[in-house]
Design a protein around this motif. Structure first.
Motif, mmCIF file in Angstrom:
data_model
loop_
_atom_site.group_PDB
_atom_site.id
_atom_site.type_symbol
_atom_site.label_atom_id
_atom_site.label_comp_id
_atom_site.label_asym_id
_atom_site.label_seq_id
_atom_site.Cartn_x
_atom_site.Cartn_y
_atom_site.Cartn_z
ATOM 1 N N GLU A 27 42.067 45.008 42.104
ATOM 2 C CA GLU A 27 41.629 45.536 40.819
ATOM 3 C C GLU A 27 40.939 46.877 41.057
ATOM 4 N N ALA A 28 41.366 47.877 40.307
ATOM 5 C CA ALA A 28 40.790 49.213 40.445
ATOM 6 C C ALA A 28 41.109 50.011 39.189
ATOM 7 N N PRO A 29 40.373 51.086 38.926
ATOM 8 C CA PRO A 29 40.626 51.885 37.712
ATOM 9 C C PRO A 29 41.977 52.582 37.740
ATOM 10 N N ASP A 30 42.598 52.681 36.576
ATOM 11 C CA ASP A 30 43.795 53.496 36.387
ATOM 12 C C ASP A 30 43.340 54.926 36.077
ATOM 13 N N VAL A 31 44.269 55.804 35.782
ATOM 14 C CA VAL A 31 43.915 57.201 35.512
ATOM 15 C C VAL A 31 43.031 57.342 34.276
ATOM 16 N N ASP A 32 43.105 56.355 33.356
ATOM 17 C CA ASP A 32 42.275 56.419 32.150
ATOM 18 C C ASP A 32 40.897 55.805 32.363
ATOM 19 N N GLY A 33 40.633 55.348 33.591
ATOM 20 C CA GLY A 33 39.331 54.783 33.913
ATOM 21 C C GLY A 33 39.204 53.301 33.683
ATOM 22 N N ALA A 34 40.205 52.673 33.046
ATOM 23 C CA ALA A 34 40.163 51.232 32.785
ATOM 24 C C ALA A 34 40.686 50.466 34.000
ATOM 25 N N ASP A 35 39.993 49.384 34.348
ATOM 26 C CA ASP A 35 40.431 48.579 35.478
ATOM 27 C C ASP A 35 41.748 47.878 35.166
ATOM 28 N N ARG A 36 42.569 47.746 36.187
ATOM 29 C CA ARG A 36 43.800 46.975 36.080
ATOM 30 C C ARG A 36 44.159 46.435 37.461
ATOM 31 N N THR A 37 45.175 45.594 37.516
ATOM 32 C CA THR A 37 45.647 45.068 38.784
ATOM 33 C C THR A 37 46.728 45.977 39.346
ATOM 34 N N TRP A 38 46.503 46.474 40.544
ATOM 35 C CA TRP A 38 47.490 47.265 41.273
ATOM 36 C C TRP A 38 48.229 46.339 42.234
ATOM 37 N N THR A 39 49.550 46.538 42.361
ATOM 38 C CA THR A 39 50.358 45.592 43.124
ATOM 39 C C THR A 39 51.318 46.304 44.065
ATOM 40 N N VAL A 40 51.263 45.905 45.329
ATOM 41 C CA VAL A 40 52.228 46.308 46.350
ATOM 42 C C VAL A 40 53.109 45.103 46.655
ATOM 43 N N LEU A 41 54.427 45.287 46.631
ATOM 44 C CA LEU A 41 55.360 44.250 47.060
ATOM 45 C C LEU A 41 55.841 44.588 48.458
#
Length: 266
Positions: A27-41
C-alpha cells in the motif's frame, strides 16, 4: 509489503498447485496522493491464472516481471491476455511486462492464431537489462542474471515494510537457477528469499546448471544472510520433506515450503 503465492509447483502443475506465479503487493500513495494497492506479478505459469483471480485482480497489475521463458513460468500469460482484452467492460490498458530478450516473440508463438499485435495490446513488452533497476510505484525491481539452460533472471523487489513504517524490505526471487555468482548477489541481505529447489541431492547431481536443491538453496540463504527462506518450484515427484531437511541442514533461519495461497508479510 507482502508476498502471495499463486502457484509453486515445479515444471508442471501438480494436483494441488499451479506452476510458478507470485504477487508482491504494498500500500502506497498514487500520483494523486491517495493510498492504493500496488501489485507486481512475478511469472504466471500453467494454471496460475486461476488463483490470481482468487488472491489478486488480473485487471489491476502495475507490472509483470518474467524470470525466463519456460512454459511453467509464462504459459498463463496468454490466457491473462484473453481475460484482459475481451472482458465485457472493455479491454484493459497495457501493463508493462519485463522479460529476457525474445519475450514478445515467445508470447506471440504461444498465442498462435491470436497474433503478436493482439498480445501487444495488453502487454507493453520490455527487455531486462542486467543490473538496471526499474521503479514502479513504491517498488524497485532489479534483474540479476542467473544460471539456467536458457536466458534467465532472478528478481529483487524492494519496497516499503508493512510491519515497520519507514523501513524498506527486499524479496529476492530466484526464478530457475543453479548455484552461480548471480544467485549469490541476488540473495545478499534479502529479508525473504523465494528460492526454487527442484532437484534432490544425490539423485540429480549429474544435472548442473539447471536447478537448485534444498541444500543449495539453503547455502545461498546462509551465505547471503537472508532473513527467511521459502522453498518453491517443488516438483510433484519429490518428497518436500526431504527438500526441507536438506535446507535445514545448512541454514539456521526460518524456512517454509511454499503453498498456494500462503502470504508472507514483511
Amino acid at each position: 509489503m507482502r508476498l502471495v503465492v499463486l502457484g509453486c509447483a515445479g515444471s508442471f502443475p501438480s494436483a494441488d498447485a499451479a506452476a510458478s506465479g507470485y504477487l508482491v503487493q504494498a500500500e502506497a500513495p498514487d500520483v494523486d496522493g491517495a493510498d492504493r494497492t500496488w501489485t507486481v506479478l512475478l511469472d504466471l505459469g500453467n494454471g496460475a491464472l486461476g488463483p490470481l483471480q482468487r488472491y489478486g485482480d488480473p485487471t489491476a497489475l502495475d507490472v509483470i516481471a518474467v524470470s525466463h521463458l519456460h512454459s511453467d513460468h509464462v504459459a498463463d500469460l496468454i490466457v491473462l491476455n484473453v481475460l484482459r482484452r475481451y472482458r465485457p467492460q472493455g479491454a484493459c490498458d497495457q501493463v508493462p511486462l519485463y522479460g529476457p530478450a525474445g519475450t514478445a516473440e515467445r508470447l506471440a508463438v504461444m498465442a498462435g492464431k491470436d497474433p503478436a499485435t493482439t498480445v501487444s495490446e495488453q502487454f507493453d513488452v520490455r527487455e531486462w537489462a542486467p543490473g538496471v533497476s526499474i521503479n514502479v510505484g513504491p517498488f524497485t525491481l532489479e534483474p540479476v542474471e542467473v544460471a539456467h539452460p536458457i536466458p534467465a533472471f532472478g528478481i529483487r523487489v524492494t519496497g516499503p515494510s508493512s510491519l515497520e513504517p519507514g523501513r524498506s524490505v527486499t524479496i529476492a526471487y530466484t526464478g530457475d537457477t543453479d548455484l552461480c555468482d548471480g544467485v549469490a548477489a541476488l540473495a545478499a541481505g534479502a529479508d525473504l528469499l523465494l528460492a526454487e529447489a527442484a532437484y534432490v541431492e544425490g539423485r540429480d547431481d549429474a544435472s548442473r546448471g539447471v536447478h537448485l536443491t534444498g541444500r543449495r538453496a539453503g547455502l545461498v540463504a546462509a551465505d547471503g544472510g537472508v532473513g527467511r527462506l521459502v522453498l518453491t518450484h517443488l516438483v510433484d515427484w519429490n518428497d518436500p520433506q526431504v527438500t526441507l531437511a536438506e535446507a535445514r541442514n545448512v541454514y539456521a533461519g526460518p524456512i517454509d515450503l511454499a503453498a498456494p495461497g500462503a502470504v508472507y508479510t514483511l
